[in-house]
Design a protein around this motif. Sequence first.
Motif, PDB file in Angstrom:
ATOM      1  N   ASP A  53       1.535  -7.405   4.915  1.00 50.52           N
ATOM      2  CA  ASP A  53       0.090  -7.501   4.668  1.00 50.52           C
ATOM      3  C   ASP A  53      -0.126  -8.401   3.447  1.00 50.52           C
ATOM      4  OD1 ASP A  53      -2.558  -7.146   3.874  1.00 50.52           O
ATOM      5  OD2 ASP A  53      -2.629  -5.097   4.644  1.00 50.52           O
ATOM      6  N   PRO A  88      10.020  12.872   1.434  1.00 52.03           N
ATOM      7  CA  PRO A  88       8.715  13.467   1.142  1.00 52.03           C
ATOM      8  C   PRO A  88       8.181  14.286   2.321  1.00 52.03           C
ATOM      9  CG  PRO A  88       8.651  11.040   0.945  1.00 52.03           C
ATOM     10  CD  PRO A  88       9.898  11.418   1.677  1.00 52.03           C
ATOM     11  N   SER A 131      12.284  10.902   4.764  1.00 56.17           N
ATOM     12  CA  SER A 131      11.171  11.795   5.104  1.00 56.17           C
ATOM     13  C   SER A 131      11.773  13.170   5.333  1.00 56.17           C
ATOM     14  CB  SER A 131      10.499  11.309   6.395  1.00 56.17           C
ATOM     15  OG  SER A 131       9.633  12.299   6.918  1.00 56.17           O
ATOM     16  N   LEU A 148      -0.753   8.261   6.561  1.00 53.44           N
ATOM     17  CA  LEU A 148      -1.182   9.636   6.870  1.00 53.44           C
ATOM     18  C   LEU A 148      -2.664   9.656   7.249  1.00 53.44           C
ATOM     19  CD1 LEU A 148      -0.224  12.648   6.859  1.00 53.44           C
ATOM     20  CD2 LEU A 148      -1.338  12.824   4.639  1.00 53.44           C
ATOM     21  N   ALA A 189       9.122   0.376   3.090  1.00 53.55           N
ATOM     22  CA  ALA A 189       8.376   0.004   4.302  1.00 53.55           C
ATOM     23  C   ALA A 189       8.859   0.820   5.489  1.00 53.55           C
ATOM     24  CB  ALA A 189       8.545  -1.485   4.593  1.00 53.55           C
ATOM     25  N   TYR A 233      10.989   8.079  15.351  1.00 53.25           N
ATOM     26  CA  TYR A 233      10.823   8.165  13.892  1.00 53.25           C
ATOM     27  C   TYR A 233      11.839   9.144  13.307  1.00 53.25           C
ATOM     28  CZ  TYR A 233       8.318   8.720   9.403  1.00 53.25           C
ATOM     29  OH  TYR A 233       7.974   8.756   8.075  1.00 53.25           O
ATOM     30  N   MET A 282       0.839  -1.212   0.000  1.00 55.31           N
ATOM     31  CA  MET A 282       0.000   0.000   0.000  1.00 55.31           C
ATOM     32  C   MET A 282       0.867   1.252   0.000  1.00 55.31           C
ATOM     33  SD  MET A 282      -1.479  -0.212   3.887  1.00 55.31           S
ATOM     34  CE  MET A 282      -1.664  -1.993   3.876  1.00 55.31           C
ATOM     35  N   GLY A 283       0.208   2.387  -0.095  1.00 58.73           N
ATOM     36  CA  GLY A 283       0.897   3.664   0.028  1.00 58.73           C
ATOM     37  C   GLY A 283       1.973   3.879  -1.025  1.00 58.73           C
ATOM     38  N   ILE A 284       3.086   4.462  -0.590  1.00 59.27           N
ATOM     39  CA  ILE A 284       4.148   4.835  -1.528  1.00 59.27           C
ATOM     40  C   ILE A 284       4.746   3.595  -2.198  1.00 59.27           C
ATOM     41  CG2 ILE A 284       6.441   5.884  -1.678  1.00 59.27           C
ATOM     42  CD1 ILE A 284       5.569   7.766   0.655  1.00 59.27           C
ATOM     43  N   THR A 324      -1.517   8.543   1.996  1.00 60.31           N
ATOM     44  CA  THR A 324      -1.376   7.075   2.086  1.00 60.31           C
ATOM     45  C   THR A 324      -2.145   6.611   3.321  1.00 60.31           C
ATOM     46  OG1 THR A 324       0.513   7.126   3.585  1.00 60.31           O
ATOM     47  CG2 THR A 324       1.020   7.252   1.233  1.00 60.31           C
ATOM     48  N   PRO A 325      -2.308   5.300   3.494  1.00 63.84           N
ATOM     49  CA  PRO A 325      -2.952   4.813   4.723  1.00 63.84           C
ATOM     50  C   PRO A 325      -2.252   5.311   5.986  1.00 63.84           C
ATOM     51  CG  PRO A 325      -2.897   3.074   3.098  1.00 63.84           C
ATOM     52  CD  PRO A 325      -2.125   4.219   2.501  1.00 63.84           C
ATOM     53  N   ASP A 372       7.423 -10.244   7.661  1.00 63.61           N
ATOM     54  CA  ASP A 372       7.826  -9.084   8.457  1.00 63.61           C
ATOM     55  C   ASP A 372       9.285  -8.757   8.141  1.00 63.61           C
ATOM     56  OD1 ASP A 372       8.509  -7.243  10.396  1.00 63.61           O
ATOM     57  OD2 ASP A 372       7.487  -8.312  12.018  1.00 63.61           O
ATOM     58  N   LEU A 373       9.527  -7.534   7.706  1.00 63.82           N
ATOM     59  CA  LEU A 373      10.879  -7.130   7.329  1.00 63.82           C
ATOM     60  C   LEU A 373      11.820  -7.039   8.531  1.00 63.82           C
ATOM     61  CD1 LEU A 373       9.685  -4.564   4.730  1.00 63.82           C
ATOM     62  CD2 LEU A 373      11.422  -6.278   4.198  1.00 63.82           C
ATOM     63  N   ALA A 374      11.234  -7.014   9.741  1.00 65.45           N
ATOM     64  CA  ALA A 374      12.078  -7.016  10.940  1.00 65.45           C
ATOM     65  C   ALA A 374      12.674  -8.397  11.195  1.00 65.45           C
ATOM     66  CB  ALA A 374      11.258  -6.567  12.148  1.00 65.45           C
ATOM     67  N   MET A 385      13.424   5.318   1.202  1.00 67.70           N
ATOM     68  CA  MET A 385      12.357   6.279   1.501  1.00 67.70           C
ATOM     69  C   MET A 385      12.599   6.871   2.889  1.00 67.70           C
ATOM     70  SD  MET A 385       9.939   7.843   0.117  1.00 67.70           S
ATOM     71  CE  MET A 385      10.106   6.863  -1.389  1.00 67.70           C
TER      72      MET A 385
HETATM   73  P1  NAD Z   1       1.817   3.006   4.732  1.00 69.75           P
HETATM   74  O1  NAD Z   1       1.643   2.657   6.171  1.00 69.75           O
HETATM   75  O2  NAD Z   1       0.678   3.566   3.994  1.00 69.75           O
HETATM   76  O3  NAD Z   1       2.419   1.759   3.961  1.00 69.75           O
HETATM   77  C1  NAD Z   1       3.576   1.121   4.486  1.00 69.75           C
HETATM   78  C2  NAD Z   1       3.651  -0.304   3.995  1.00 69.75           C
HETATM   79  O4  NAD Z   1       4.782  -0.910   4.634  1.00 69.75           O
HETATM   80  C3  NAD Z   1       2.418  -1.127   4.384  1.00 69.75           C
HETATM   81  O5  NAD Z   1       1.994  -1.899   3.290  1.00 69.75           O
HETATM   82  C4  NAD Z   1       2.904  -1.995   5.542  1.00 69.75           C
HETATM   83  O6  NAD Z   1       2.240  -3.229   5.635  1.00 69.75           O
HETATM   84  C5  NAD Z   1       4.381  -2.160   5.185  1.00 69.75           C
HETATM   85  N1  NAD Z   1       5.175  -2.475   6.363  1.00 69.75           N
HETATM   86  C6  NAD Z   1       5.302  -1.729   7.487  1.00 69.75           C
HETATM   87  N2  NAD Z   1       6.054  -2.370   8.384  1.00 69.75           N
HETATM   88  C7  NAD Z   1       6.405  -3.563   7.823  1.00 69.75           C
HETATM   89  C8  NAD Z   1       7.178  -4.670   8.256  1.00 69.75           C
HETATM   90  N3  NAD Z   1       7.718  -4.724   9.480  1.00 69.75           N
HETATM   91  N4  NAD Z   1       7.332  -5.704   7.420  1.00 69.75           N
HETATM   92  C9  NAD Z   1       6.770  -5.695   6.196  1.00 69.75           C
HETATM   93  N5  NAD Z   1       6.036  -4.682   5.730  1.00 69.75           N
HETATM   94  C10 NAD Z   1       5.858  -3.621   6.534  1.00 69.75           C
HETATM   95  O7  NAD Z   1       3.052   4.035   4.690  1.00 69.75           O
HETATM   96  P2  NAD Z   1       3.465   5.092   3.553  1.00 69.75           P
HETATM   97  O8  NAD Z   1       2.894   6.388   3.922  1.00 69.75           O
HETATM   98  O9  NAD Z   1       3.282   4.513   2.207  1.00 69.75           O
HETATM   99  O10 NAD Z   1       5.008   5.179   3.915  1.00 69.75           O
HETATM  100  C11 NAD Z   1       6.015   4.543   3.131  1.00 69.75           C
HETATM  101  C12 NAD Z   1       7.345   5.146   3.548  1.00 69.75           C
HETATM  102  O11 NAD Z   1       7.317   6.548   3.294  1.00 69.75           O
HETATM  103  C13 NAD Z   1       7.661   4.979   5.033  1.00 69.75           C
HETATM  104  O12 NAD Z   1       9.032   4.701   5.187  1.00 69.75           O
HETATM  105  C14 NAD Z   1       7.321   6.333   5.609  1.00 69.75           C
HETATM  106  O13 NAD Z   1       8.069   6.611   6.772  1.00 69.75           O
HETATM  107  C15 NAD Z   1       7.689   7.244   4.457  1.00 69.75           C
HETATM  108  N6  NAD Z   1       7.029   8.554   4.477  1.00 69.75           N
HETATM  109  C16 NAD Z   1       5.659   8.655   4.449  1.00 69.75           C
HETATM  110  C17 NAD Z   1       5.073   9.914   4.482  1.00 69.75           C
HETATM  111  C18 NAD Z   1       3.578  10.119   4.442  1.00 69.75           C
HETATM  112  O14 NAD Z   1       3.123  11.261   4.679  1.00 69.75           O
HETATM  113  N7  NAD Z   1       2.770   9.125   4.170  1.00 69.75           N
HETATM  114  C19 NAD Z   1       5.881  11.050   4.522  1.00 69.75           C
HETATM  115  C20 NAD Z   1       7.255  10.913   4.550  1.00 69.75           C
HETATM  116  C21 NAD Z   1       7.821   9.649   4.513  1.00 69.75           C
END
Ligand code: NAD
Length: 249
Positions: free
Chosen positions: A40, A180, A137, A188, A87, A150, A17-19, A185-186, A59-61, A135
């Motif tokens: 997911d 960014p 921030s 935010l 992620a 964070y 999802m998201g980015i 995204t989910p 899980d990436l951890a 990615m």
């Molecule tokens: P999101 O929560 O919408 O999506 C993140 C995805 O990463 C999800 O599909 C989730 O399942 C996956 N994920 C998280 N932890 C995981 C794990 N331990 N193992 C496997 N998968 C995992 O987030 P997003 O907004 O798309 O963010 C993506 C990246 O961009 C992140 O690194 C976030 O810090 C960064 N970012 C986001 C924003 C924003 O405003 N949305 C701004 C700046 C930076």
Amino acid sequence: MTQEFDGKVALVTGAAMGIGAAVAELLAERGAKLVLVDRDAGALAEIAGRTGGEAVAGDLADRATLEAAIARVKERFGRLDVLSNNAGIQRYGTLETTTDALWDEVFDVNLKAIFRLSGLAIPLLRETRGAIVNMASVQGLASQANVVAYTAAKHALIGLTRAAAVDHAHEGIRVNAVAPGSVDTPMLRKTITMADDPAALSAIIDGMHPLGRRAAAREIAEVVAFLASDRASFVTGAVYVADGGLTIP
Ligand code: NAD
């Protein structure tokens, strides 16, 4: 028609999802073959179906997930051109309210997983003179209230990006980061929903960007695609800020 990523293979994390999902879709549209990682499994399967990518759910951890992802790249495609680390998790806390467990949770995903996966990917990227795009921030460059772990992890990710860029430049591997501002995204949307007054917070978020709005995930994916491509052949160790002007003042 020839596409920019024809014949290339990309490993994309956070792809459900998201980015990360936007990156997967954009790279697939431009010809890349994909291995997609996310915890997911359901949402990941959907994106994998849409992009023709290989799904690695986990899980990436957990180091086993990282090893499984690299193994899938090798056995399915035998090469890797792009590693797109997306992620990440957002957790809140000050110095006083951030527990050790929360700190570790944030650092395990937002930093350690990237350190480990990038290390596993380097031998493959060496063969292709490939690229890593992390990615970060704007919170890797500045901060706001209540996000100690964070912000610290994103600052460290920029440090990792620069150090790795220096180490691997002579091998033709480029390592860059994207910073960014707010992205629709989910992640935010969850932050907004949790607020006392979601509509007010939503307006504040849009208004703090000089462009007057948050980004679409696709706009950030475009920056990733540029940094991953040969068009960015002289760009390494850079942090590309894509924040609608947020950090200008
Ligand atoms: P999101 O929560 O919408 O999506 C993140 C995805 O990463 C999800 O599909 C989730 O399942 C996956 N994920 C998280 N932890 C995981 C794990 N331990 N193992 C496997 N998968 C995992 O987030 P997003 O907004 O798309 O963010 C993506 C990246 O961009 C992140 O690194 C976030 O810090 C960064 N970012 C986001 C924003 C924003 O405003 N949305 C701004 C700046 C930076």
